[in-house]
Motif scaffolding. Sequence first.
Motif, mmCIF file in Angstrom:
data_model
loop_
_atom_site.group_PDB
_atom_site.id
_atom_site.type_symbol
_atom_site.label_atom_id
_atom_site.label_comp_id
_atom_site.label_asym_id
_atom_site.label_seq_id
_atom_site.Cartn_x
_atom_site.Cartn_y
_atom_site.Cartn_z
ATOM 1 N N TRP A 1 4.920 13.644 -1.806
ATOM 2 C CA TRP A 1 4.572 14.137 -1.139
ATOM 3 C C TRP A 1 4.363 12.437 -0.536
ATOM 4 O O TRP A 1 3.526 13.059 0.971
ATOM 5 C CB TRP A 1 3.286 14.749 -1.498
ATOM 6 N N GLU A 2 4.401 11.222 -0.779
ATOM 7 C CA GLU A 2 4.157 10.169 -0.287
ATOM 8 C C GLU A 2 2.420 9.243 0.375
ATOM 9 O O GLU A 2 2.304 8.591 0.578
ATOM 10 C CB GLU A 2 4.936 9.696 0.551
ATOM 11 N N LEU B 1 0.813 -1.163 0.147
ATOM 12 C CA LEU B 1 -0.250 -0.003 -0.215
ATOM 13 C C LEU B 1 0.711 1.082 0.211
ATOM 14 O O LEU B 1 0.802 2.249 -0.596
ATOM 15 C CB LEU B 1 -0.802 -0.495 1.332
ATOM 16 N N LEU B 2 1.851 1.464 0.630
ATOM 17 C CA LEU B 2 2.848 2.003 0.825
ATOM 18 C C LEU B 2 3.613 2.699 -0.631
ATOM 19 O O LEU B 2 3.246 4.318 -0.684
ATOM 20 C CB LEU B 2 4.073 2.275 1.750
ATOM 21 N N ALA B 3 3.486 1.495 -0.985
ATOM 22 C CA ALA B 3 4.344 1.480 -2.587
ATOM 23 C C ALA B 3 3.544 2.619 -3.194
ATOM 24 O O ALA B 3 3.393 2.869 -4.744
ATOM 25 C CB ALA B 3 4.620 -0.175 -3.302
ATOM 26 N N LEU B 4 2.280 2.938 -3.093
ATOM 27 C CA LEU B 4 1.345 3.318 -4.459
ATOM 28 C C LEU B 4 0.870 4.682 -3.411
ATOM 29 O O LEU B 4 -0.061 5.366 -4.252
ATOM 30 C CB LEU B 4 -0.324 2.906 -3.851
ATOM 31 N N GLY B 5 2.056 5.272 -3.278
ATOM 32 C CA GLY B 5 1.737 6.677 -2.574
ATOM 33 C C GLY B 5 2.791 7.797 -3.583
ATOM 34 O O GLY B 5 2.882 7.283 -4.705
ATOM 35 N N GLY C 1 0.481 14.799 3.037
ATOM 36 C CA GLY C 1 2.183 14.640 2.748
ATOM 37 C C GLY C 1 2.592 13.131 4.287
ATOM 38 O O GLY C 1 3.893 14.247 4.336
ATOM 39 N N GLY C 2 2.156 12.363 3.948
ATOM 40 C CA GLY C 2 2.769 11.535 4.614
ATOM 41 C C GLY C 2 2.822 10.077 4.680
ATOM 42 O O GLY C 2 1.652 10.096 3.675
ATOM 43 N N PRO C 3 3.726 8.621 4.188
ATOM 44 C CA PRO C 3 2.674 7.411 3.699
ATOM 45 C C PRO C 3 1.950 6.754 4.495
ATOM 46 O O PRO C 3 1.373 6.193 4.071
ATOM 47 C CB PRO C 3 4.505 7.097 4.061
ATOM 48 N N GLY C 4 1.769 7.032 5.990
ATOM 49 C CA GLY C 4 0.445 6.934 6.486
ATOM 50 C C GLY C 4 1.004 5.467 6.855
ATOM 51 O O GLY C 4 -0.019 4.381 6.495
#
Length: 480
Positions: free
Chosen positions: A23-24, A15-19, A278-281
């Motif tokens: 800005w991520e 999921l993070l790779a889809l940011g 503005g964050g990976p979350g």
Amino acid sequence: TDFDPVQARLFAEGLLALGHPEWEGRMSGTLEEHNTAQSNFDNFTSFGLSATMDTFAVPMFEILEEPTLSICSRGNVPGWSEVAPCGPGDFGSSQSVFTHREDFVIQGYSGTADIRYVDEVPVTDLGNGSEDQAWSSAALTIGLVFGQGGVTSNTEIFLRAQANDLSALILVTYDASGGTNPPNNCKITGDEGRCVPYFKSVDTSQFENFPDGIPFIMVSDQVGFQIRDDVANGSSLLSISTNVDNQGERDVKVPCGVLPGKSDKLIIFGAHHDTVYGGPGAVDDTSGTATVLELARQFAKMAEDRGEPKYTIKFCTWGGEEEGLHGSKAYVSAYVTALQENLRLYINLDMNHVDIDFETRGNGVWLFGNDRGDTKHIEGIVDTFKRENPRGLASTYSINVDTKDGPKNSPDGMPYNSDHGPFVYDLQREEGDPPGRALVCYGSGSWEYHTYHDDMDRFNEESLAVSGIIYGTYAAWLSW
């Protein structure tokens, strides 16, 4: 219920790779959020579940380009510092250019403006934002508000900025305790001595229309003090540029994996797949989404062994949470009659995560619901969980269970601060309608909440198994 933390981590990393490439984040209504929803949909189908994808047009702002913020200290050449401050001919001048996401972030439903040095827009120090007279004297200036926690809300100060015709609004995050009890965002590892700015939205229902020409940003304490000292109380100039469309609607997505049951009665697991822009979350709320995905995978396997469940079980992820629970609200509104008739239980997983640093940040997991029958069963499952202590989890984590069965907005009611809110209170369309039943899990230790630091560095997939096993066991017991 089985739960594989390693697989949950893999889901989170995917999921993070889809940011966003810069800005991520996976902000609602953007390509990144839509790709995340599609990824979840594809995962549900790969588990052997049927899947649906709802799209809802909701009020949503769009950041059209990266914002900028800087201070100009004028030079010493007569004339040039007035005509073109900090321009090529303004010798002796200097600039402080601040870094987006690290030094400042846009707040929810900010407006658009290009305030240049040459405009010489004054900055008004509004203190903590509580003095009416200070606001009334701040028209056509940039308002600087020092706030943290309960000093004042984003909604209140943005409404005041609109009512008093401010040119821009800057919220400063700082440690008001003087070091005795600093806010979590002032304690983040790697940012010692600095309060990191974070994203917060506003309550859209409080506005008749959003001010489209008032930028709204949060800055770190260091930047805020510099603006106060050099601009509000000095001769330097401030430049702010934001390009945000806050007047329209954007599509947010809601994918659901569906395990059909013997009846239309529903159990729904949910988490929000969007993040702040503005964050990976990683924790907020990739942790919850990864938990829902792993539960969906496990329940699909369970159905192969046990057959069709008593209840239809859905595994849904929501867009639009960070800007006002838009996805879950729209979903409940679209299916309110079916939910009123059939919803047995909604289970919300939002930051159901404990940081890897137990000693400093705590190890608590909070499980709560609004129906005493449900929470009594959860207490029994927790007792069994502690006796059997799977993988040592019960020795590692403190598990707290509570019942919050009061009315909306009451101290003993369910908080309306995540996607369980609509499933509890928005089902009450007429006086006397019962609330929906919900269970929620919150975790502890996310100092990086809503900042650019919310990445996988502190991700603790093991902690997700606590709520995954306990709530998964209850849903399985109800269903089989």
